[in-house]
Design an enzyme around this catalytic site. Structure first.
Site, mmCIF file in Angstrom:
data_model
loop_
_atom_site.group_PDB
_atom_site.id
_atom_site.type_symbol
_atom_site.label_atom_id
_atom_site.label_comp_id
_atom_site.label_asym_id
_atom_site.label_seq_id
_atom_site.Cartn_x
_atom_site.Cartn_y
_atom_site.Cartn_z
ATOM 1 N N TYR A 47 1.549 6.529 -2.980
ATOM 2 C CA TYR A 47 0.625 7.641 -3.224
ATOM 3 C C TYR A 47 1.337 8.833 -3.853
ATOM 4 O O TYR A 47 0.682 9.730 -4.384
ATOM 5 C CB TYR A 47 -0.036 8.116 -1.921
ATOM 6 N N HIS A 105 2.867 -2.526 2.629
ATOM 7 C CA HIS A 105 1.644 -2.119 1.944
ATOM 8 C C HIS A 105 0.870 -3.293 1.341
ATOM 9 O O HIS A 105 -0.369 -3.319 1.387
ATOM 10 C CB HIS A 105 1.992 -1.106 0.853
#
Length: 272
Positions: A47, A105
């Site tokens: 992010y 992730h």
């Protein structure tokens, strides 16, 4: 707000997601979310906002120990030779010496799963993560991971009123985990659905609150909606106290549940 005990750690069922929030938007969003009462903040290496999330935590009056903080290791960093150093970098950016939850992730089939999980366990054993888990693992892959590490805390996956995750729910309930729903508002699609809008209008609330209540009303479900505006953060938080009636839930259950919005080229076989 509902909390779930997972391996001795309390996880708030509603969190504040920070995907796509950058710069001051991420920093101010985290600080504001905490001031409203959120105690679960979710970020990730990819992010590119961990430093801003950390700044928001630092600016808040809420003590670090009262915040459940999640970050995720990107696929290029899951090799044992890289994972620990990448987590240390995340902790530096976040301004903390531990996270409450650390996730892989996405699946990376180029590196042996056991090696990834052993490295993840090593970070936890070093005190840098209270809980560990995975993200974007289909049911079969999650079971494989649990054979190697029986006490994973969650599988964070896309989940909303247009995409069911029944096979994963069966596993997380059986194993005392939680399912963490990202994109719980279907990237805004819930705002336009006629069924959701009718229920929302009848209840005098917004469609987003109805969609979140549908998830939060399921056993062992956690949701982490992203909200770039103060008004949406406030609205989403109120969903934590909204209980759907049986007929409302039945109407939402009846919506078609095959709309997947996050499916990159490197995604796993979701049916596995």
């Amino acid at each position: 707000m509902t909390h779930y005990d997972v391996h001795g750690v309390s996880i708030p069922a509603l969190g504040f997601g920070t995907w796509q929030l950058r710069g001051d938007g991420a920093r101010d969003g985290v600080e504001h979310a905490l001031s409203l009462g959120y105690r679960h903040i979710d970020t990730a290496q990819v992010y590119k906002n961990e430093a801003e999330v950390g700044a928001g935590l630092e600016a808040s009056d809420v003590a670090r120990g009262d915040v459940f903080l999640t970050t995720k290791v990107w696929g290029t960093n899951v090799a044992p030779s890289k994972l620990t150093a990448s987590v240390d970098e995340s902790l530096r950016k976040l301004g903390t010496d531990y996270v409450d939850l650390l996730l892989l992730h996405w699946p990376n089939d180029e590196i042996e799963l056991e090696a990834q999980l052993v490295a993840l366990e090593g970070v936890r054993e070093a005190g840098k993560a209270r809980l560990i888990g995975v993200s974007n693992y289909p049911a079969g892959m999650l079971r494989d991971a649990l054979e190697l590490v029986p006490d994973l805390a969650t599988d964070q996956v896309e989940h909303h009123v247009f995409l069911e995750q029944d096979r994963l729910y069966d596993i997380v309930r059986e194993r005392g985990m939680v399912l963490t729903a990202y994109s719980p508002l279907a990237q805004g699609a819930v705002l336009e659905d006629e069924t959701i809008r009718e229920i929302a209008d009848a209840r005098g609330v917004g469609p987003a609150q109805i969609a979140l209540a549908w998830i939060l009303g399921q056993d062992r479900a956690v949701a982490i909606p992203k909200a770039s505006s103060a008004a949406h953060r406030e609205s989403n938080l109120r969903a934590a106290d909204l209980a759907l009636e049986d007929d409302e839930r039945a109407a939402l259950d009846a919506l078609t549940k095959n709309r997947r919005l996050v499916d990159p080229d490197f995604a796993p076989d979701w049916s596995a």
